[in-house]
Write an enzyme that holds these catalytic residues in place. Structure first.
Site, mmCIF file in Angstrom:
data_model
loop_
_atom_site.group_PDB
_atom_site.id
_atom_site.type_symbol
_atom_site.label_atom_id
_atom_site.label_comp_id
_atom_site.label_asym_id
_atom_site.label_seq_id
_atom_site.Cartn_x
_atom_site.Cartn_y
_atom_site.Cartn_z
ATOM 1 N N ASP A 94 11.927 -14.083 -18.007
ATOM 2 C CA ASP A 94 13.202 -13.420 -18.252
ATOM 3 C C ASP A 94 13.397 -13.156 -19.740
ATOM 4 O OD1 ASP A 94 14.006 -13.409 -15.569
ATOM 5 O OD2 ASP A 94 14.768 -15.461 -15.722
ATOM 6 N N ASP A 110 12.386 -18.810 -18.505
ATOM 7 C CA ASP A 110 12.928 -18.207 -17.301
ATOM 8 C C ASP A 110 14.263 -18.866 -16.976
ATOM 9 O OD1 ASP A 110 11.577 -16.045 -16.293
ATOM 10 O OD2 ASP A 110 10.575 -17.124 -14.678
ATOM 11 N N LYS A 112 16.840 -19.991 -14.382
ATOM 12 C CA LYS A 112 16.813 -20.296 -12.960
ATOM 13 C C LYS A 112 18.151 -20.882 -12.518
ATOM 14 C CE LYS A 112 12.591 -18.991 -12.372
ATOM 15 N NZ LYS A 112 12.323 -17.775 -11.581
#
Length: 279
Positions: A94, A110, A112
């Protein structure tokens, strides 16, 4: 250069970044919640109408991402990094953090999000930790990844685990004056920042797609106590590189694809001591 060598080369920077990221994660509660409730209550149109949001996980995840982005920017600048978002929706990770003084130092982060299991509050619904497909097996590949996997010094998850307050999916409308009365759809937030291999399971994370699954015990996630916690990142890499590809023989003499850490340990002739017995 393999990921282990790059990680070792920039070990000091990696440890510093992990410390910064962990400290940043610990501040998120005060940034996006008030009295334990999410401060986002809906969407506002030009006529000052507020439309509530549902507990749909995809919607919650995207809004949380947008809500956090300004804080990510400030965090990156404060520690001497630039922030680069994934250029395509299905790209990993990301966010890429790039050291402002040495662009070779990159960290994958990332975001999450998942929710707490209502019947088992010690567990969450789990999440995926990225693909174990092309870019994972070929560390120089640029397919579906911002930079080749081996250019990252480490791979982190910044996670948010929350409780869903209701299953109501109906959209309701409020006036701007009614904003204080609009209920939050999620609360009871838990934040963590951890290297992704430390919270990985030995199972796929989503149906037929080539995604690495996470463990689900919330305490173990916070501690980085995943399936490969004792075995280490190199074993994690080897297991998921070969997941569903190596064929082994079953006790009945049939052939099947390797898809569990127990099977992997036997196949590689490794000591059972590397298995984390808690997961």
């Amino acid at each position: 250069m393999g990921i282990e060598k790059l990680s070792a080369k920039y070990a000091t920077e990696k440890h510093a970044f992990q410390r910064y990221l962990t400290e940043f994660a610990e501040t998120l509660g005060q940034r996006i919640t008030l009295d334990g409730e999410w401060t986002i209550r809906g969407f506002v149109d030009i006529f000052k109408n507020i439309y509530t949001i549902s507990t749909d996980t995809k919607i919650i995840s995207k809004i949380l991402e947008l809500h956090l982005f300004p804080y990510f920017l400030d965090f990156a600048r404060g520690i001497g990094y630039t922030l680069e978002l994934a250029t395509h929706q299905n790209y990993y990770p990301d966010v890429t953090f790039i050291n402002s003084e040495n662009a070779e130092i990159k960290f994958a982060v990332d975001l999450k999000t998942t929710y707490i299991n209502e019947k088992r509050p010690d567990l969450c619904n789990g999440f995926t930790l990225g693909s174990h497909g092309e870019y994972f097996t070929n560390r120089e590949s640029s397919k579906n990844i911002q930079y080749p996997y081996n250019q990252y010094s480490a791979h982190f998850c910044l996670g948010i685990i929350y409780s869903r307050k209701s299953e109501n999916s109906e959209i309701e409308s409020y006036s701007l004056e009614e904003l204080p009365n609009i209920p939050s759809v999620i609360n009871n937030f838990k934040f963590f920042a951890i290297e992704k291999w430390r919270i990985a399971s030995d199972k796929s994370g989503s149906g037929n797609t080539a995604n690495i699954g996470s463990i689900k015990n919330i305490s173990d996630i916070a501690l980085g106590n995943g399936v490969f916690a004792k075995a280490g990142e190199e074993i994690f890499d080897d297991y998921w590189t070969n997941f569903g590809k190596i064929q082994i023989e079953t006790p009945t003499g049939q052939r099947k694809y390797l898809n569990s850490f127990d099977e992997y340990i036997v196949y590689r002739g490794l000591s059972a001591d590397i298995k984390n017995t808690k997961n």
